[in-house]
Design a protein around this motif. Structure first.
Motif, short mmCIF file in Angstrom:
data_model
loop_
_atom_site.label_atom_id
_atom_site.label_comp_id
_atom_site.label_asym_id
_atom_site.label_seq_id
_atom_site.Cartn_x
_atom_site.Cartn_y
_atom_site.Cartn_z
N THR A 1 0.84 -1.21 0.00
CA THR A 1 0.00 0.00 0.00
C THR A 1 0.87 1.25 0.00
N TRP A 2 1.89 1.27 0.86
CA TRP A 2 2.80 2.41 0.93
C TRP A 2 3.45 2.67 -0.43
N THR A 3 3.90 1.60 -1.08
CA THR A 3 4.55 1.73 -2.39
C THR A 3 3.58 2.25 -3.44
N LEU A 4 2.38 1.68 -3.48
CA LEU A 4 1.39 2.12 -4.48
C LEU A 4 0.98 3.57 -4.27
N VAL A 5 0.78 3.96 -3.02
CA VAL A 5 0.42 5.36 -2.74
C VAL A 5 1.57 6.28 -3.13
N TRP A 6 2.77 5.92 -2.73
CA TRP A 6 3.96 6.75 -3.02
C TRP A 6 4.13 6.92 -4.53
N LEU A 7 4.17 5.79 -5.24
CA LEU A 7 4.38 5.85 -6.69
C LEU A 7 3.20 6.51 -7.40
N GLY A 8 1.97 6.21 -6.94
CA GLY A 8 0.79 6.82 -7.55
C GLY A 8 0.77 8.33 -7.38
N TRP A 9 1.06 8.79 -6.16
CA TRP A 9 1.08 10.23 -5.90
C TRP A 9 2.15 10.93 -6.75
N ASN A 10 3.34 10.34 -6.81
CA ASN A 10 4.44 10.98 -7.52
C ASN A 10 4.37 10.80 -9.03
N THR A 11 3.42 10.01 -9.49
CA THR A 11 3.20 9.86 -10.93
C THR A 11 1.95 10.62 -11.37
N LEU A 12 0.87 10.52 -10.60
CA LEU A 12 -0.42 11.07 -11.01
C LEU A 12 -0.83 12.32 -10.24
N GLY A 13 -0.17 12.62 -9.16
CA GLY A 13 -0.54 13.77 -8.34
C GLY A 13 -0.21 15.09 -9.02
N PRO A 14 -0.67 16.20 -8.43
CA PRO A 14 -0.36 17.52 -8.99
C PRO A 14 1.16 17.72 -9.09
N ILE A 15 1.59 18.23 -10.19
CA ILE A 15 3.03 18.35 -10.46
C ILE A 15 3.75 19.14 -9.37
N GLU A 16 3.15 20.22 -8.89
CA GLU A 16 3.82 21.06 -7.89
C GLU A 16 3.90 20.38 -6.51
N LEU A 17 3.10 19.32 -6.28
CA LEU A 17 3.11 18.62 -4.99
C LEU A 17 3.87 17.30 -5.01
N ARG A 18 4.40 16.94 -6.16
CA ARG A 18 5.19 15.69 -6.24
C ARG A 18 6.55 15.94 -5.59
N PHE A 19 6.95 15.05 -4.69
CA PHE A 19 8.21 15.23 -3.97
C PHE A 19 9.28 14.23 -4.40
N ASP A 20 8.91 13.22 -5.19
CA ASP A 20 9.86 12.22 -5.69
C ASP A 20 9.43 11.88 -7.12
N PRO A 21 9.73 12.76 -8.05
CA PRO A 21 9.11 12.68 -9.39
C PRO A 21 9.49 11.44 -10.20
N PHE A 22 8.53 11.04 -11.04
CA PHE A 22 8.69 9.97 -12.02
C PHE A 22 9.75 10.40 -13.01
N PRO A 23 10.59 9.54 -13.55
CA PRO A 23 10.66 8.09 -13.46
C PRO A 23 11.69 7.61 -12.44
N ALA A 24 12.40 8.49 -11.76
CA ALA A 24 13.51 8.06 -10.92
C ALA A 24 13.06 7.47 -9.58
N PHE A 25 12.15 8.13 -8.88
CA PHE A 25 11.73 7.70 -7.55
C PHE A 25 12.93 7.47 -6.64
N VAL A 26 13.85 8.41 -6.60
CA VAL A 26 15.10 8.26 -5.87
C VAL A 26 14.86 8.10 -4.37
N LEU A 27 14.02 8.95 -3.81
CA LEU A 27 13.75 8.88 -2.37
C LEU A 27 13.10 7.56 -1.99
N TRP A 28 12.15 7.10 -2.80
CA TRP A 28 11.48 5.82 -2.54
C TRP A 28 12.50 4.67 -2.58
#
Length: 148
Positions: free
Chosen positions: A54-81
């Motif tokens: 769940t944590w992974t899906l929420v994290w990746l979903g938010w940083n892929t589909l969420g508002p661009i200005e609120l993404r904290f670990d942007p696609f495609p790298a997901f470095v923090l995750w």
């Protein structure tokens, strides 16, 4: 009169109280060992799997589909995750291995105790069967005498 093959008094002397291997193993464990076992049991559960999924899906979903200005670990790298996931793996892996080693020692102690109990039981069953055979022989001799 036939001499008994097994001396019941000697068998009683050999009989020892039953050991509780679980208590013995628990008393041997240090606080750190208890912690390792708790972590091993919790991390190895389906609940933990669902939590991480769940944590992974929420994290990746938010940083892929969420508002661009609120993404904290942007696609495609997901470095923090990746960093957090690898850090958790590095922490949990040795702890789980310690917990599994402790569980293995406990299983070996239980198996050894089961063997001792089985040997003792076999000895006692053999003595009981021998005693019953001797009683049967005596009963048969008594019946032969009565029939004469």
């Amino acid at each position: 009169m036939a001499e008994p093959i097994f001396d019941l008094a000697q068998l009683k002397k050999l009989r020892k109280p039953v050991r509780n291997v679980n208590d013995e193993q628990r008393k041997k464990l240090s606080t750190v060992d208890h912690l390792a076992l708790i972590i091993t049991e919790k991390v190895g559960s389906m609940g933990f799997f669902f939590l991480v999924t769940t944590w992974t899906l929420v994290w990746l979903g938010w940083n892929t589909l969420g508002p661009i200005e609120l993404r904290f670990d942007p696609f495609p790298a997901f470095v923090l995750w990746l960093f957090i996931s690898n850090f958790l793996q590095l922490i949990f892996l040795p702890i789980i291995m310690v917990g599994q080693n402790l569980q293995g020692r406990h299983a070996e102690a239980r198996a050894e105790n089961d063997y001792v109990v089985n040997v003792r039981t076999e000895r006692e069953v053999t003595a009981i069967l021998t005693h019953l055979e001797q009683q049967e022989e005596k009963i048969n001799k008594i019946l032969e005498r009565l029939e004469v």
